[in-house]
Design a protein around this motif. Sequence first.
Motif, PDB file in Angstrom:
ATOM      1  N   ASN A  19       0.939  -1.052  -0.193  1.00  0.00           N
ATOM      2  CA  ASN A  19      -0.007  -0.070  -0.051  1.00  0.00           C
ATOM      3  C   ASN A  19       0.766   1.247   0.046  1.00  0.00           C
ATOM      4  OD1 ASN A  19      -2.349  -1.482   0.076  1.00  0.00           O
ATOM      5  ND2 ASN A  19      -2.829  -0.916   2.248  1.00  0.00           N
TER       6      ASN A  19
ATOM      7  N   ALA B 288      -3.701   2.419  -0.534  1.00  0.00           N
ATOM      8  CA  ALA B 288      -4.095   1.309  -1.093  1.00  0.00           C
ATOM      9  C   ALA B 288      -2.895   0.704  -1.983  1.00  0.00           C
ATOM     10  CB  ALA B 288      -5.347   1.558  -1.995  1.00  0.00           C
ATOM     11  N   ASP B 289      -3.062  -0.457  -2.442  1.00  0.00           N
ATOM     12  CA  ASP B 289      -2.275  -0.860  -3.783  1.00  0.00           C
ATOM     13  C   ASP B 289      -3.049  -0.268  -4.891  1.00  0.00           C
ATOM     14  OD1 ASP B 289      -1.935  -2.797  -5.784  1.00  0.00           O
ATOM     15  OD2 ASP B 289      -0.545  -3.581  -4.565  1.00  0.00           O
TER      16      ASP B 289
ATOM     17  N   ASN C 247      -8.613  -3.393   4.428  1.00  0.00           N
ATOM     18  CA  ASN C 247      -8.098  -2.242   4.273  1.00  0.00           C
ATOM     19  C   ASN C 247      -8.999  -1.102   5.195  1.00  0.00           C
ATOM     20  OD1 ASN C 247      -5.470  -1.880   2.694  1.00  0.00           O
ATOM     21  ND2 ASN C 247      -6.894  -3.252   1.296  1.00  0.00           N
TER      22      ASN C 247
END
Length: 171
Positions: A18, A53-54, A138
């Motif tokens: 992330n 986040a990714d 997440n």
Amino acid sequence: MHHIVEQLKQGEPQAAANSVVNLAAIARSIAQQHLGSPPVTLDTDLDECPVSADKIKLTNILTNLVQNAQDATRNSGGWVKLELTKNQDYAQIKIMDNGVGMDQQFIAERLFKPFDTTKGNAGMGIGAYEARDYITKNAGQIHVDSKPGQGTTFTIKLPLAKLISDKPRTQ
């Protein structure tokens, strides 16, 4: 496919890398690049919407939900819309359509079940499962509101990333 099956067997997938990404830019990119019928419109006045986040994973999840909305909205007069807002703590993105919709029993029993698809050979049945799994891991939330014949809204809330410039300076 093998990678997905292994993740499901292990339960906890490897932590994604992330970073702080701009959800507004991701939403704009999806709306501009996601060709199909009906076209995708974006409703937001945000230039910046930082979330942790990714980027690739989040983009893939949102793209999948948009594609599902388009698949469900093939009728004349159909529409698919992304709506992005934020408050002090959360970014909220909605994927909305006026397609075929889903009943409450389907949402409760099948929507988030992996490898359960209504698309026959055209789908693997992991998109909604993967979306819920990633969003909740997440610290986010995902909610589905749908009515048969009226359409569907997926609402995703993700915590806003706290940027260094947001912190009070200490002397």
